[in-house]
Design a protein around this motif. Structure first.
Motif, mmCIF file in Angstrom:
data_model
loop_
_atom_site.group_PDB
_atom_site.id
_atom_site.type_symbol
_atom_site.label_atom_id
_atom_site.label_comp_id
_atom_site.label_asym_id
_atom_site.label_seq_id
_atom_site.Cartn_x
_atom_site.Cartn_y
_atom_site.Cartn_z
ATOM 1 N N TYR A 3 5.544 7.143 2.857
ATOM 2 C CA TYR A 3 6.087 5.799 3.065
ATOM 3 C C TYR A 3 5.192 4.763 2.390
ATOM 4 N N GLN A 4 5.665 3.531 2.351
ATOM 5 C CA GLN A 4 4.890 2.398 1.859
ATOM 6 C C GLN A 4 4.618 1.442 3.016
ATOM 7 N N GLU A 5 3.474 0.810 2.980
ATOM 8 C CA GLU A 5 3.146 -0.217 3.964
ATOM 9 C C GLU A 5 3.022 -1.554 3.248
ATOM 10 N N ALA A 6 3.721 -2.543 3.748
ATOM 11 C CA ALA A 6 3.684 -3.867 3.134
ATOM 12 C C ALA A 6 3.321 -4.904 4.184
ATOM 13 N N THR A 7 2.569 -5.916 3.747
ATOM 14 C CA THR A 7 2.340 -7.102 4.568
ATOM 15 C C THR A 7 3.274 -8.185 4.042
ATOM 16 N N VAL A 8 4.120 -8.683 4.921
ATOM 17 C CA VAL A 8 5.120 -9.681 4.516
ATOM 18 C C VAL A 8 4.852 -10.966 5.298
ATOM 19 N N GLN A 9 4.667 -12.037 4.573
ATOM 20 C CA GLN A 9 4.431 -13.328 5.229
ATOM 21 C C GLN A 9 5.757 -14.037 5.457
ATOM 22 N N ARG A 34 0.836 -1.199 0.000
ATOM 23 C CA ARG A 34 0.000 0.000 0.000
ATOM 24 C C ARG A 34 0.871 1.249 0.000
ATOM 25 N N PHE A 35 0.551 2.187 -0.885
ATOM 26 C CA PHE A 35 1.255 3.466 -0.915
ATOM 27 C C PHE A 35 0.584 4.417 0.068
ATOM 28 N N ALA A 36 1.358 5.018 0.974
ATOM 29 C CA ALA A 36 0.788 5.884 2.013
ATOM 30 C C ALA A 36 1.446 7.252 2.029
ATOM 31 N N ASN A 88 9.219 5.528 0.479
ATOM 32 C CA ASN A 88 8.450 5.437 -0.764
ATOM 33 C C ASN A 88 9.335 5.391 -2.010
ATOM 34 N N GLN A 89 10.645 5.282 -1.829
ATOM 35 C CA GLN A 89 11.564 5.236 -2.959
ATOM 36 C C GLN A 89 11.942 3.808 -3.353
ATOM 37 N N THR A 90 11.844 2.894 -2.401
ATOM 38 C CA THR A 90 12.231 1.511 -2.671
ATOM 39 C C THR A 90 11.211 0.837 -3.596
ATOM 40 N N ALA A 91 11.679 0.253 -4.692
ATOM 41 C CA ALA A 91 10.788 -0.433 -5.632
ATOM 42 C C ALA A 91 10.429 -1.811 -5.093
ATOM 43 N N LEU A 92 9.164 -1.999 -4.760
ATOM 44 C CA LEU A 92 8.680 -3.271 -4.229
ATOM 45 C C LEU A 92 7.525 -3.770 -5.097
ATOM 46 N N GLN A 93 7.336 -5.057 -5.100
ATOM 47 C CA GLN A 93 6.236 -5.643 -5.865
ATOM 48 C C GLN A 93 5.543 -6.715 -5.035
ATOM 49 N N LYS A 94 4.249 -6.844 -5.261
ATOM 50 C CA LYS A 94 3.489 -7.885 -4.599
ATOM 51 C C LYS A 94 3.982 -9.255 -5.056
ATOM 52 N N ASN A 95 4.040 -10.206 -4.146
ATOM 53 C CA ASN A 95 4.529 -11.579 -4.358
ATOM 54 C C ASN A 95 6.050 -11.662 -4.470
ATOM 55 N N GLU A 96 6.739 -10.545 -4.288
ATOM 56 C CA GLU A 96 8.205 -10.545 -4.320
ATOM 57 C C GLU A 96 8.753 -11.123 -3.020
#
Length: 331
Positions: A292-298, A287-289, A310-318
């Motif tokens: 900053y960005q908020e991520a759920t990491v399993q 989620r972009f906030a 908010n600068q770090t390039a992240l992707q879902k399922n990464e």
């Protein structure tokens, strides 16, 4: 200084205490925030200080003088306490100047009104009526009126709750600056933990009528003593000892064996490239906030909340490596 000693409050026909054994001290010139869930007793305690409620038992002293206690009850108007209400409580038929002057003696009215309006930035608004003001301006008038009689203590009951977010932040900063400038002792009731953390020298966290903790915002946020405090003051990843595998223990290092739970704030988890020693997780939500960005990491069946720039390039399922920067231990 304000000293609360063993304050209890029980209402008629109610088997439960609204307040139970509340004891703490407010240092002179400091700002203390009373916070907690709805119904925890924070507004009741504020009204007891103001003299609008009477405790079932216990004592309150303001600068060593008992204002309520066994055989003692000082009337509200004699306590040298000013109060700013949630709904401002301005008199609609009085002008700004007349509202601020309410309760002042004739000889000091004009000079004191001008001094207070200058303090809150409302010089030139003397002849306006409350309905001609914005919400923020009305709150400033309410503050000026509370400060005008030169009280020893200022009480604020949810003063920002009726304002939009932008105005709320602006007014919160302005009011705190005014409080610091006057050197008055202040108690703020708020359900908003952000307001409490930003404004207060110390926070009194109430839970079901009892004082859960009384400490600095930094101490309560960074090193909460229990799971309730950890989750109430902000997002928290709570890990319990039996959940932690060898991989977790390698990352966290030596953990106190007598502690049952561990708290890691989302901003205390870093995401990094995977290495041989990494604790590896998969991003399941992103989620972009804004800033900053908020991520759920399993991670090994656990869902962790992570907050990163908010600068770090992240992707879902990464898949990512995790670095734990700080962990606190809770009961």
């Amino acid at each position: 200084m304000i000293v609360f000693s063993n304050i209890h409050k029980k209402y008629l026909n109610n088997t439960d205490f609204a307040l139970q054994d509340i004891s703490f001290e407010v240092e002179r010139g400091s700002l203390v925030a009373l916070t907690g869930e709805s119904g925890c007793g924070k507004t009741t305690l504020l009204r007891i200080i103001a003299g609008l409620e009477v405790p079932t038992s216990g004592e309150i002293r303001i600068d060593q003088q008992a204002v309520v206690g066994k055989g003692v009850f000082v009337k509200p108007e004699k306590r040298k306490v000013g109060m700013v209400f949630q709904d401002y409580a301005l008199f609609p038929h009085l002008t700004v100047a007349e509202n601020v002057a309410y309760g002042l003696t004739t000889g000091e009215k004009n000079s004191r009104v001008q001094q207070m309006l200058g303090l809150v930035g409302l010089v030139g608004y003397e002849k306006r009526y409350p309905h001609q003001l914005s919400g923020g301006q009305q709150q400033r008038v309410a503050l000026a009126r509370a400060l005008a009689p030169q009280p020893q203590v200022l009480l604020l009951d949810e003063p920002f709750s009726n304002l939009d977010e932008l105005l709320r932040e602006q007014l919160r900063d302005e009011i705190c600056q005014i409080i610091r400038q006057t050197g008055i002792t202040a108690i703020l009731v708020t359900h908003d933990t952000k307001d409490a953390i930003i404004t207060a020298d110390k926070i009194a966290l109430l839970r079901k009528g009892k004082l859960q903790h009384f400490a600095t915002p930094l101490s309560l946020y960074k090193e909460p003593q229990d799971t309730y405090t950890a989750t109430f003051l902000g997002r928290a990843n709570l890990l319990f000892a039996e959940q932690l595998t060898k991989a977790w223990k390698n990352i966290l290092g030596a953990l106190p064996t007598h502690k049952k739970a561990f708290c890691i704030r989302p901003e205390h988890i870093g995401l990094q490239p995977i290495t041989n020693t990494s604790l590896i997780g998969t991003i399941t939500d992103l989620r972009f906030a804004g800033v900053y960005q908020e991520a759920t990491v399993q991670v090994e069946g656990l869902n962790l909340q992570v907050r990163t720039d908010n600068q770090t390039a992240l992707q879902k399922n990464e898949q990512v490596g995790l670095e734990v920067k700080f962990v606190s231990y809770v009961e």
